[in-house]
Design a protein around this motif. Sequence first.
Motif, PDB file in Angstrom:
ATOM      1  N   ALA A  27       0.851  -1.196   0.000  1.00  0.00           N
ATOM      2  CA  ALA A  27       0.000   0.000   0.000  1.00  0.00           C
ATOM      3  C   ALA A  27       0.879   1.235   0.000  1.00  0.00           C
ATOM      4  O   ALA A  27       1.681   1.438   0.914  1.00  0.00           O
ATOM      5  CB  ALA A  27      -0.885  -0.009   1.238  1.00  0.00           C
ATOM      6  N   THR A  28       0.769   2.024  -1.045  1.00  0.00           N
ATOM      7  CA  THR A  28       1.493   3.305  -1.100  1.00  0.00           C
ATOM      8  C   THR A  28       0.501   4.353  -1.603  1.00  0.00           C
ATOM      9  O   THR A  28       0.139   4.339  -2.781  1.00  0.00           O
ATOM     10  CB  THR A  28       2.697   3.244  -2.064  1.00  0.00           C
ATOM     11  OG1 THR A  28       2.265   2.791  -3.338  1.00  0.00           O
ATOM     12  CG2 THR A  28       3.801   2.340  -1.541  1.00  0.00           C
ATOM     13  N   PHE A  29       0.067   5.216  -0.743  1.00  0.00           N
ATOM     14  CA  PHE A  29      -0.934   6.215  -1.139  1.00  0.00           C
ATOM     15  C   PHE A  29      -0.443   6.957  -2.379  1.00  0.00           C
ATOM     16  O   PHE A  29       0.616   7.578  -2.369  1.00  0.00           O
ATOM     17  CB  PHE A  29      -1.183   7.196   0.013  1.00  0.00           C
ATOM     18  CG  PHE A  29      -2.151   8.290  -0.360  1.00  0.00           C
ATOM     19  CD1 PHE A  29      -3.480   7.991  -0.620  1.00  0.00           C
ATOM     20  CD2 PHE A  29      -1.722   9.602  -0.479  1.00  0.00           C
ATOM     21  CE1 PHE A  29      -4.367   8.988  -0.994  1.00  0.00           C
ATOM     22  CE2 PHE A  29      -2.607  10.600  -0.842  1.00  0.00           C
ATOM     23  CZ  PHE A  29      -3.935  10.303  -1.098  1.00  0.00           C
ATOM     24  N   ALA A  60      -4.261   1.666  -1.409  1.00  0.00           N
ATOM     25  CA  ALA A  60      -3.797   2.267  -0.155  1.00  0.00           C
ATOM     26  C   ALA A  60      -4.829   3.216   0.455  1.00  0.00           C
ATOM     27  O   ALA A  60      -5.682   3.763  -0.233  1.00  0.00           O
ATOM     28  CB  ALA A  60      -2.512   3.045  -0.392  1.00  0.00           C
ATOM     29  N   GLN A 102      -6.610  -1.380   1.733  1.00  0.00           N
ATOM     30  CA  GLN A 102      -6.059  -1.068   3.055  1.00  0.00           C
ATOM     31  C   GLN A 102      -7.066  -0.221   3.819  1.00  0.00           C
ATOM     32  O   GLN A 102      -7.386   0.898   3.409  1.00  0.00           O
ATOM     33  CB  GLN A 102      -4.745  -0.304   2.929  1.00  0.00           C
ATOM     34  CG  GLN A 102      -4.130  -0.027   4.293  1.00  0.00           C
ATOM     35  CD  GLN A 102      -2.807   0.676   4.202  1.00  0.00           C
ATOM     36  OE1 GLN A 102      -2.722   1.769   3.682  1.00  0.00           O
ATOM     37  NE2 GLN A 102      -1.775   0.044   4.718  1.00  0.00           N
ATOM     38  N   HIS A 173      -4.883  -1.420   8.830  1.00  0.00           N
ATOM     39  CA  HIS A 173      -3.641  -0.723   9.183  1.00  0.00           C
ATOM     40  C   HIS A 173      -3.533  -0.563  10.700  1.00  0.00           C
ATOM     41  O   HIS A 173      -4.193   0.286  11.289  1.00  0.00           O
ATOM     42  CB  HIS A 173      -3.596   0.639   8.500  1.00  0.00           C
ATOM     43  CG  HIS A 173      -2.197   1.153   8.290  1.00  0.00           C
ATOM     44  ND1 HIS A 173      -1.162   0.805   9.134  1.00  0.00           N
ATOM     45  CD2 HIS A 173      -1.660   1.974   7.355  1.00  0.00           C
ATOM     46  CE1 HIS A 173      -0.050   1.389   8.705  1.00  0.00           C
ATOM     47  NE2 HIS A 173      -0.318   2.099   7.635  1.00  0.00           N
ATOM     48  N   HIS A 176       2.147   2.534  11.894  1.00  0.00           N
ATOM     49  CA  HIS A 176       2.550   3.832  11.331  1.00  0.00           C
ATOM     50  C   HIS A 176       1.958   5.053  12.039  1.00  0.00           C
ATOM     51  O   HIS A 176       1.869   6.117  11.438  1.00  0.00           O
ATOM     52  CB  HIS A 176       2.198   3.895   9.824  1.00  0.00           C
ATOM     53  CG  HIS A 176       3.049   2.989   8.976  1.00  0.00           C
ATOM     54  ND1 HIS A 176       2.886   2.879   7.627  1.00  0.00           N
ATOM     55  CD2 HIS A 176       4.061   2.158   9.302  1.00  0.00           C
ATOM     56  CE1 HIS A 176       3.756   2.000   7.128  1.00  0.00           C
ATOM     57  NE2 HIS A 176       4.483   1.551   8.139  1.00  0.00           N
ATOM     58  N   LYS A 226      -1.369  -4.771   8.862  1.00  0.00           N
ATOM     59  CA  LYS A 226      -0.041  -4.149   8.735  1.00  0.00           C
ATOM     60  C   LYS A 226       0.314  -3.565  10.093  1.00  0.00           C
ATOM     61  O   LYS A 226      -0.454  -2.784  10.656  1.00  0.00           O
ATOM     62  CB  LYS A 226      -0.066  -3.054   7.665  1.00  0.00           C
ATOM     63  CG  LYS A 226       1.311  -2.438   7.414  1.00  0.00           C
ATOM     64  CD  LYS A 226       1.335  -1.651   6.123  1.00  0.00           C
ATOM     65  CE  LYS A 226       2.715  -1.121   5.797  1.00  0.00           C
ATOM     66  NZ  LYS A 226       2.804  -0.547   4.450  1.00  0.00           N
ATOM     67  N   SER A 260       5.930  -3.950   9.135  1.00  0.00           N
ATOM     68  CA  SER A 260       6.575  -2.688   8.806  1.00  0.00           C
ATOM     69  C   SER A 260       7.169  -2.130  10.095  1.00  0.00           C
ATOM     70  O   SER A 260       7.285  -2.841  11.097  1.00  0.00           O
ATOM     71  CB  SER A 260       5.541  -1.735   8.198  1.00  0.00           C
ATOM     72  OG  SER A 260       6.165  -0.582   7.685  1.00  0.00           O
TER      73      SER A 260
END
Length: 268
Positions: A27-29, A60, A102, A173, A176, A226, A260
């Motif tokens: 997932a990468t926005f 994401a 996500q 999620h 983070h 995650k 992560s």
Amino acid sequence: MESPNSPLFEPARLGPIELKNRFIKAATFEGMTRDGIPGQKLTHFHRRLAEGGIAMTTLAYCATEADGRLHDKMMYLHHGIEGPLQKLVDEIHAAGARVSAQVVHCGGFSKNRNLQRLKRPLGPSRGINLLGTPAGMPIAGAMGPEDIDTFVRTFADAGRLLKRVGFDAAEIHFGHGYGISQFISPKTNRRTDEYGGSLENRMRLPLRVLEAFREGAGDGLAIIGKISMTDGVKGGVSWEEGVRVATMLDAAGIDGIVTSAGTSRRMD
Ligand SMILES: Cc1cc2nc3c(=O)[nH]c(=O)nc-3n(C[C@H](O)[C@H](O)[C@H](O)COP(=O)(O)O)c2cc1C
């Protein structure tokens, strides 16, 4: 590039679903949700990845509610975007890959001035909302019991929507520095009720979220989490606690864990 006879190219089981190989797009926005809508540009981006041969891509930062967004250009899961989401899912399936969403809530870390349900961002404890400071929201409030129940319920609603639209998997999620990890981390969770203190208490909300999401999504959807194995800051989640977090999610029946580390927020 790995040779095609590498184990990475072998099929794998992920809970209730089968993956054709071991490649999952993280997932990468992408910043491609203009006006909060997952439109053609984002669909094209993920379709190209699917055409490249990966087993599954991840959409994401799908916020579980409008106030779960960092800013109001992000998408949130609601009836109004089911059409474009359906199109995205169908196109990725047609290109031969599976698709995961996500699911995330920012908690007390937000610069979204366009709040709908809340008056200000809320986390486990009152604290500084550094991201929101330039937007005039320097303080995040503390959730009361009803806020916690509502927060959890948004994940059940998200599960129902993702199931309806045909997603194969969801990645909750837990890391983070976003809403759920604000509860896990002793750095941001200073509660003295049953949601704060021991790791068992700090994991109460995350485990409720997992259960609620599963209840909403029903069978058939793989559920991944995650996590930040460590916050990477003094007084935050340590590696030892990270292992225990993973173990607790595993015991609660999660289908997979994305390990992560770190936090998007400064924790002071
Ligand atoms: C531009 C960019 C956007 C990202 N957006 C997200 C995101 O929306 N959600 C998320 O969980 N991680 C996001 N990440 C983090 C990556 O998924 C990944 O966790 C990170 O690159 C570090 O890898 P690691 O998790 O294996 O340590 C983003 C990373 C980059 C570079």
